[in-house]
Design a protein around this motif. Sequence first.
Motif, PDB file in Angstrom:
ATOM      1  N   ASP A 282       0.825  -1.207   0.000  1.00  0.00           N
ATOM      2  CA  ASP A 282       0.000   0.000   0.000  1.00  0.00           C
ATOM      3  C   ASP A 282       0.864   1.264   0.000  1.00  0.00           C
ATOM      4  O   ASP A 282       0.460   2.297  -0.543  1.00  0.00           O
ATOM      5  CB  ASP A 282      -0.926   0.011   1.225  1.00  0.00           C
ATOM      6  CG  ASP A 282      -2.001  -1.075   1.141  1.00  0.00           C
ATOM      7  OD1 ASP A 282      -2.308  -1.516   0.010  1.00  0.00           O
ATOM      8  OD2 ASP A 282      -2.514  -1.475   2.203  1.00  0.00           O
ATOM      9  N   GLN A 283       2.051   1.202   0.614  1.00  0.00           N
ATOM     10  CA  GLN A 283       2.908   2.378   0.734  1.00  0.00           C
ATOM     11  C   GLN A 283       3.823   2.584  -0.473  1.00  0.00           C
ATOM     12  O   GLN A 283       4.149   3.704  -0.827  1.00  0.00           O
ATOM     13  CB  GLN A 283       3.754   2.281   2.006  1.00  0.00           C
ATOM     14  CG  GLN A 283       2.934   2.267   3.294  1.00  0.00           C
ATOM     15  CD  GLN A 283       3.798   2.057   4.513  1.00  0.00           C
ATOM     16  OE1 GLN A 283       4.964   2.477   4.541  1.00  0.00           O
ATOM     17  NE2 GLN A 283       3.251   1.414   5.530  1.00  0.00           N
ATOM     18  N   TYR A 284       4.248   1.480  -1.075  1.00  0.00           N
ATOM     19  CA  TYR A 284       5.171   1.556  -2.205  1.00  0.00           C
ATOM     20  C   TYR A 284       4.488   0.956  -3.451  1.00  0.00           C
ATOM     21  O   TYR A 284       3.480   0.277  -3.348  1.00  0.00           O
ATOM     22  CB  TYR A 284       6.462   0.794  -1.904  1.00  0.00           C
ATOM     23  CG  TYR A 284       7.235   1.349  -0.741  1.00  0.00           C
ATOM     24  CD1 TYR A 284       8.223   2.301  -0.930  1.00  0.00           C
ATOM     25  CD2 TYR A 284       6.968   0.928   0.560  1.00  0.00           C
ATOM     26  CE1 TYR A 284       8.948   2.815   0.140  1.00  0.00           C
ATOM     27  CE2 TYR A 284       7.676   1.430   1.635  1.00  0.00           C
ATOM     28  CZ  TYR A 284       8.655   2.377   1.427  1.00  0.00           C
ATOM     29  OH  TYR A 284       9.371   2.887   2.493  1.00  0.00           O
ATOM     30  N   HIS A 285       5.060   1.186  -4.573  1.00  0.00           N
ATOM     31  CA  HIS A 285       4.534   0.648  -5.827  1.00  0.00           C
ATOM     32  C   HIS A 285       4.781  -0.857  -5.876  1.00  0.00           C
ATOM     33  O   HIS A 285       5.726  -1.385  -5.271  1.00  0.00           O
ATOM     34  CB  HIS A 285       5.192   1.351  -7.022  1.00  0.00           C
ATOM     35  CG  HIS A 285       4.455   1.127  -8.303  1.00  0.00           C
ATOM     36  ND1 HIS A 285       4.723   0.065  -9.121  1.00  0.00           N
ATOM     37  CD2 HIS A 285       3.455   1.823  -8.891  1.00  0.00           C
ATOM     38  CE1 HIS A 285       3.922   0.106 -10.176  1.00  0.00           C
ATOM     39  NE2 HIS A 285       3.144   1.170 -10.067  1.00  0.00           N
ATOM     40  N   ALA A 286       3.932  -1.570  -6.655  1.00  0.00           N
ATOM     41  CA  ALA A 286       4.076  -3.018  -6.763  1.00  0.00           C
ATOM     42  C   ALA A 286       5.443  -3.405  -7.320  1.00  0.00           C
ATOM     43  O   ALA A 286       6.066  -4.384  -6.876  1.00  0.00           O
ATOM     44  CB  ALA A 286       2.961  -3.588  -7.639  1.00  0.00           C
ATOM     45  N   SER A 287       5.953  -2.635  -8.292  1.00  0.00           N
ATOM     46  CA  SER A 287       7.265  -2.947  -8.873  1.00  0.00           C
ATOM     47  C   SER A 287       8.372  -2.800  -7.841  1.00  0.00           C
ATOM     48  O   SER A 287       9.353  -3.563  -7.839  1.00  0.00           O
ATOM     49  CB  SER A 287       7.535  -2.047 -10.084  1.00  0.00           C
ATOM     50  OG  SER A 287       7.518  -0.675  -9.692  1.00  0.00           O
TER      51      SER A 287
END
Length: 365
Positions: A282-287
């Motif tokens: 939720d805090q960072y991008h999936a990549s």
Amino acid sequence: MAFVVVLSWSRRIFLRFYLNQRMDNFLRGHVAAFTQWNALPRILLYDNLKSAVLERQGDTIRFHPTLLELSAHYRFEPRPCAPYRGNEKGRVERAIRYIRDNFFAGRQWTDLDVLNAEAKLWCETTASERRCPEDPDMSVAEAFEQERPALIGLPDNPFPTHERVEARIGKTPYVRFDLNDYSVPHTAVRRGATVTATLKTVAVLQDGLEIARHQRTFGKGEQIENPEHVAALIERKRQARHHRGQDRLAKAAPSSVAFLSKAIERGHRLGSTITELENLLDQYHASELEAALAEVLDHDAAHPQSVQQVLERRRETRNEPPPLAMPLTRHEQLRQLSMRPASLAGYAHFTDTSADKEEQNDDNS
């Protein structure tokens, strides 16, 4: 309801109390009286109550079919009292007056079981020790022993008096019976069931097998639960929540599958590990999460804090600010919602005022 049976000659009394006048309690009173006496009379005379007589036209009587089943099982003949013939039921009415004056007067009790226990003791002692009206030289107990050979013996099996209803279990693992909800295993939802009840217990059956048994309550709107049913439901929901979290992580960061396998092998709790990885997603991008997981796996580490450290290091390398925690819903359908941003082209003339000011200055000059 007071259920009273009085033997015609000896005047032996049977007395039992129930919470209502329904047919099942009417039957229970018969069976209890026959069982206590270990015998029954050949003829039972009834007042014209609906539990016995459904319809009467002259001498034509239509008995309740369940009463006829009971009489066939015990081999006695049911007879109704003639209308307006008080002498035919005088023995019972005098016995009721005797019960009211000699049993109820000044008596206190705490619940129905205590009352019935006291009633049984009273019938076997005080009521049986009184003089027999047919022969004052004998007590009622002595007259009953002389009357016993003329009575009918009991069959091998008692008449079934349990309540039986067909029910439907909905989405929640409860079945409703007699205005109360009784828990069942969560695997039994959205199916039909049969509920059988005695005065003490409620049993739920599916496909002929008992799936739940509870102590019966006579309240209203109560919820009776088996702790094992509740615990199994909580565990089922917890597992389903874990599966949803695993599916979400696998779609966003495929390396999470191998990471979770290693975490389980090293004794980490699956639920808390999934929750921490979802928070990082939720805090960072999936990549970013995928890259951090791959790096952690290369170093043979399998702890969410290691993943968070890699994510923080990668963020600092790019000179980006710390991510803001955005509490998002866990509902997958809401996560997939997308909204098309509205066009702001129509608001351009509110901000572009330079041309308007030049035109206004030319007009003033």
